[in-house]
Design a protein around this motif. Structure first.
Motif, PDB file in Angstrom:
ATOM      1  N   GLN A  16       0.838  -1.186   0.000  1.00 42.20           N
ATOM      2  CA  GLN A  16       0.000   0.000   0.000  1.00 42.20           C
ATOM      3  C   GLN A  16       0.879   1.244   0.000  1.00 42.20           C
ATOM      4  N   PRO A  17       0.610   2.182  -0.876  1.00 39.90           N
ATOM      5  CA  PRO A  17       1.436   3.398  -0.904  1.00 39.90           C
ATOM      6  C   PRO A  17       1.224   4.221   0.352  1.00 39.90           C
ATOM      7  N   GLN A  18       2.312   4.901   0.733  1.00 41.42           N
ATOM      8  CA  GLN A  18       2.205   5.814   1.861  1.00 41.42           C
ATOM      9  C   GLN A  18       1.421   7.030   1.408  1.00 41.42           C
ATOM     10  N   SER A  19       1.092   7.862   2.368  1.00 41.48           N
ATOM     11  CA  SER A  19       0.354   9.055   1.987  1.00 41.48           C
ATOM     12  C   SER A  19       1.201   9.888   1.038  1.00 41.48           C
ATOM     13  N   SER A  20       0.574  10.368   0.010  1.00 39.63           N
ATOM     14  CA  SER A  20       1.330  11.124  -0.979  1.00 39.63           C
ATOM     15  C   SER A  20       0.690  12.484  -1.170  1.00 39.63           C
ATOM     16  N   THR A  21       1.554  13.417  -1.509  1.00 41.47           N
ATOM     17  CA  THR A  21       1.078  14.749  -1.823  1.00 41.47           C
ATOM     18  C   THR A  21       1.594  15.088  -3.197  1.00 41.47           C
ATOM     19  N   SER A  22       0.711  15.433  -4.065  1.00 43.24           N
ATOM     20  CA  SER A  22       1.005  15.789  -5.454  1.00 43.24           C
ATOM     21  C   SER A  22       1.849  14.727  -6.154  1.00 43.24           C
ATOM     22  N   GLY A  23       1.537  13.473  -5.927  1.00 36.27           N
ATOM     23  CA  GLY A  23       2.195  12.375  -6.641  1.00 36.27           C
ATOM     24  C   GLY A  23       3.527  11.935  -6.061  1.00 36.27           C
ATOM     25  N   ARG A  24       4.035  12.558  -5.015  1.00 35.23           N
ATOM     26  CA  ARG A  24       5.311  12.162  -4.424  1.00 35.23           C
ATOM     27  C   ARG A  24       5.082  11.432  -3.117  1.00 35.23           C
ATOM     28  N   MET A  25       5.972  10.465  -2.853  1.00 28.27           N
ATOM     29  CA  MET A  25       5.879   9.719  -1.607  1.00 28.27           C
ATOM     30  C   MET A  25       6.474  10.569  -0.479  1.00 28.27           C
ATOM     31  N   VAL A  26       5.794  10.591   0.644  1.00 30.32           N
ATOM     32  CA  VAL A  26       6.277  11.339   1.787  1.00 30.32           C
ATOM     33  C   VAL A  26       7.016  10.367   2.706  1.00 30.32           C
ATOM     34  N   THR A  27       8.266  10.655   2.979  1.00 30.40           N
ATOM     35  CA  THR A  27       9.038   9.829   3.899  1.00 30.40           C
ATOM     36  C   THR A  27       9.649  10.726   4.956  1.00 30.40           C
ATOM     37  N   SER A  28       9.992  10.120   6.045  1.00 30.27           N
ATOM     38  CA  SER A  28      10.594  10.863   7.141  1.00 30.27           C
ATOM     39  C   SER A  28      12.104  10.842   6.985  1.00 30.27           C
ATOM     40  N   ILE A  29      12.726  12.000   6.918  1.00 33.30           N
ATOM     41  CA  ILE A  29      14.176  12.050   6.776  1.00 33.30           C
ATOM     42  C   ILE A  29      14.868  11.599   8.046  1.00 33.30           C
ATOM     43  N   GLY A  30      14.200  11.676   9.163  1.00 32.20           N
ATOM     44  CA  GLY A  30      14.780  11.229  10.423  1.00 32.20           C
ATOM     45  C   GLY A  30      15.042   9.733  10.446  1.00 32.20           C
ATOM     46  N   SER A  31      14.292   8.972   9.676  1.00 33.24           N
ATOM     47  CA  SER A  31      14.522   7.529   9.640  1.00 33.24           C
ATOM     48  C   SER A  31      15.700   7.166   8.758  1.00 33.24           C
ATOM     49  N   VAL A  32      16.147   8.086   7.917  1.00 31.84           N
ATOM     50  CA  VAL A  32      17.262   7.821   7.018  1.00 31.84           C
ATOM     51  C   VAL A  32      18.575   8.359   7.585  1.00 31.84           C
ATOM     52  N   ILE A  33      18.534   9.492   8.249  1.00 32.16           N
ATOM     53  CA  ILE A  33      19.753  10.137   8.734  1.00 32.16           C
ATOM     54  C   ILE A  33      19.772  10.131  10.258  1.00 32.16           C
ATOM     55  N   ASP A  34      20.904   9.706  10.805  1.00 33.88           N
ATOM     56  CA  ASP A  34      21.099   9.689  12.255  1.00 33.88           C
ATOM     57  C   ASP A  34      21.605  11.068  12.674  1.00 33.88           C
ATOM     58  N   THR A  35      20.696  11.936  13.083  1.00 33.83           N
ATOM     59  CA  THR A  35      21.081  13.307  13.405  1.00 33.83           C
ATOM     60  C   THR A  35      21.924  13.399  14.665  1.00 33.83           C
ATOM     61  N   SER A  36      21.813  12.428  15.562  1.00 35.66           N
ATOM     62  CA  SER A  36      22.643  12.467  16.766  1.00 35.66           C
ATOM     63  C   SER A  36      24.104  12.204  16.439  1.00 35.66           C
ATOM     64  N   PHE A  37      24.375  11.491  15.344  1.00 40.15           N
ATOM     65  CA  PHE A  37      25.755  11.217  14.943  1.00 40.15           C
ATOM     66  C   PHE A  37      26.480  12.487  14.518  1.00 40.15           C
ATOM     67  N   ILE A  38      25.798  13.380  13.856  1.00 38.31           N
ATOM     68  CA  ILE A  38      26.430  14.605  13.346  1.00 38.31           C
ATOM     69  C   ILE A  38      27.005  15.449  14.475  1.00 38.31           C
ATOM     70  N   ARG A  39      26.368  15.419  15.639  1.00 38.62           N
ATOM     71  CA  ARG A  39      26.824  16.224  16.772  1.00 38.62           C
ATOM     72  C   ARG A  39      27.868  15.524  17.630  1.00 38.62           C
ATOM     73  N   SER A  40      28.280  14.318  17.244  1.00 35.43           N
ATOM     74  CA  SER A  40      29.245  13.571  18.045  1.00 35.43           C
ATOM     75  C   SER A  40      30.680  13.943  17.671  1.00 35.43           C
ATOM     76  N   ILE A  41      31.598  13.660  18.574  1.00 33.22           N
ATOM     77  CA  ILE A  41      33.015  13.948  18.330  1.00 33.22           C
ATOM     78  C   ILE A  41      33.557  13.145  17.146  1.00 33.22           C
ATOM     79  N   PRO A  42      33.250  11.838  17.017  1.00 35.52           N
ATOM     80  CA  PRO A  42      33.742  11.108  15.844  1.00 35.52           C
ATOM     81  C   PRO A  42      33.262  11.706  14.524  1.00 35.52           C
TER      82      PRO A  42
END
Length: 179
Positions: A16-42
C-alpha cells in the motif's frame, strides 16, 4: 511423493502506498539520517578529515606533482583515505552500522583510524621532505599541503584514540571494572 501437494497456491499482496502529496511519496528524513551522529566527536573529526584531506590533495593536484615520484604516494594516501572516510561518514550518517551487525565496527574503525594515522604520517613526512624540490614553482602549494597533512594526521590520531576507547568499552567483561 504422497506428501508433496500437487497444487500450490500463493497469495501476494500489493504494498500500500504511503500518503502522498502531489504524486510524491512522503518519507521521514529522520529515519534515514542519524542526526545524533552529526553532533558527536567522531563525526566532527570525520568532517575535519574529509575537508582537510580534500584541501591537501587538491593543493598537491594543482602542482606538477608527477615530476617527483614521491608525491604519487602522498596522492594515493590522501585520495584513498578521503574516499574511504567519506564512504564511512555516509554509512555512519545513515546508521548502516546498526544494520550490518556481522561486522565488528568498533574494532574495524579502530584499525582503520590507526592505519590511516600511520600512513598519513608517512605521507606528511614525504610531502614535507620534498617541498624543497619545488622551491621556485609550487613551494606555497606544497607547503600548505604539508600543513594540511599535519591537520589530517592529528585528526586521524584523535579518531584512533576515540575508536580505541569505544572498542575497549565494548570489550570489557562485566564486573571487571573497578567502581
Amino acid at each position: 511423493m504422497a506428501d508433496f501437494p500437487s497444487e500450490v497456491t500463493t497469495e501476494t499482496s500489493v504494498p500500500q502506498p504511503q500518503s502522498s502529496t502531489s504524486g510524491r511519496m512522503v518519507t521521514s528524513i529522520g529515519s534515514v539520517i542519524d542526526t545524533s551522529f552529526i553532533r558527536s566527536i567522531p563525526a566532527i573529526l570525520m568532517i575535519v578529515e574529509i575537508l582537510a584531506g580534500m584541501i591537501q590533495w587538491a593543493l598537491i593536484a594543482s602542482t606538477a606533482f608527477t615530476l617527483e615520484p614521491a608525491y604519487g604516494w602522498v596522492m594515493f594516501v590522501a585520495i584513498g583515505f578521503w574516499i574511504t572516510t567519506t564512504i564511512l561518514f555516509v554509512m555512519s550518517l545513515c546508521a548502516v552500522q546498526q544494520k550490518m551487525t556481522f561486522v565488528a565496527w568498533p574494532l574495524a574503525e579502530m584499525m582503520y583510524n590507526g592505519i590511516a594515522t600511520v600512513l598519513y604520517f608517512v605521507a606528511f613526512v614525504v610531502n614535507a621532505v620534498y617541498v624543497n624540490a619545488f622551491v621556485h614553482l609550487y613551494f606555497g602549494h606544497l607547503a600548505a599541503a604539508a600543513a594540511f597533512g599535519v591537520v589530517v594526521t592529528l585528526a586521524y590520531g584523535i579518531s584512533a584514540f576515540f575508536s580505541f576507547l569505544s572498542w575497549r568499552e565494548g570489550n570489557v567483561a562485566p564486573g571487571t571494572v573497578p567502581t
